[in-house]
Every structure is written in structure tokens, then in C-alpha cells.
Design a protein around this motif. Structure first.
Motif, PDB file in Angstrom:
ATOM      1  N   LEU A  30       0.759  -1.098   0.073  1.00 50.14           N
ATOM      2  CA  LEU A  30       0.093   0.013   0.006  1.00 50.14           C
ATOM      3  C   LEU A  30       1.078   1.304  -0.046  1.00 50.14           C
ATOM      4  O   LEU A  30       0.607   2.152  -0.900  1.00 50.14           O
ATOM      5  N   SER A  31       1.868   1.443   0.738  1.00 51.26           N
ATOM      6  CA  SER A  31       2.790   2.512   1.011  1.00 51.26           C
ATOM      7  C   SER A  31       3.532   2.727  -0.536  1.00 51.26           C
ATOM      8  O   SER A  31       3.721   3.674  -0.826  1.00 51.26           O
ATOM      9  N   ASP A  32       4.033   1.568  -1.142  1.00 50.11           N
ATOM     10  CA  ASP A  32       4.538   1.693  -2.359  1.00 50.11           C
ATOM     11  C   ASP A  32       3.546   2.514  -3.605  1.00 50.11           C
ATOM     12  O   ASP A  32       3.979   2.906  -4.229  1.00 50.11           O
ATOM     13  N   CYS A  33       2.218   2.031  -3.221  1.00 50.36           N
ATOM     14  CA  CYS A  33       1.473   2.822  -4.035  1.00 50.36           C
ATOM     15  C   CYS A  33       0.701   4.077  -3.722  1.00 50.36           C
ATOM     16  O   CYS A  33       0.099   4.589  -4.523  1.00 50.36           O
ATOM     17  N   GLY A  34       1.499   4.647  -2.538  1.00 51.39           N
ATOM     18  CA  GLY A  34       1.039   5.807  -2.029  1.00 51.39           C
ATOM     19  C   GLY A  34      -0.485   5.693  -1.291  1.00 51.39           C
ATOM     20  O   GLY A  34      -0.976   6.757  -1.442  1.00 51.39           O
TER      21      GLY A  34
END
Length: 44
Positions: A30-34
Motif C-alpha cells: 500500500l505504501s509503495d502505491c501511495g
């Protein structure tokens, strides 16, 4: 309930369907996708 209109829900659904239940792993994706992270309920 997960919805198809939420990008975060789609990411979570992707991993659940593949039996990846690690909150840490899903939060990294999720973090990698912002996108907003899952809450763990743990106190800091």
C-alpha cells in the motif's frame, strides 16, 4: 467490506486472494502505491 472502487481495497483483495495475510507485507505494498495503510490496533 472491500469495494472495487477503492484502490487500497483492490490491493488488499489481491493479497488476500493469494493467501498473503501479513499486515506488514500488505502495508508495504500500500505504501509503495501511495495509499493509506491498514491499522494494526497496536499501541505505539
Amino acid at each position: 467490506m472491500l469495494t472495487r472502487s477503492s484502490k487500497a481495497d483492490l490491493v488488499v483483495q489481491y493479497y488476500i486472494e493469494r493467501r498473503v495475510y501479513s499486515v506488514t507485507f500488505i502495508n508495504e505494498a500500500l505504501s509503495d502505491c501511495g495509499l493509506p495503510l491498514l491499522k494494526t490496533g497496536l499501541k505505539a
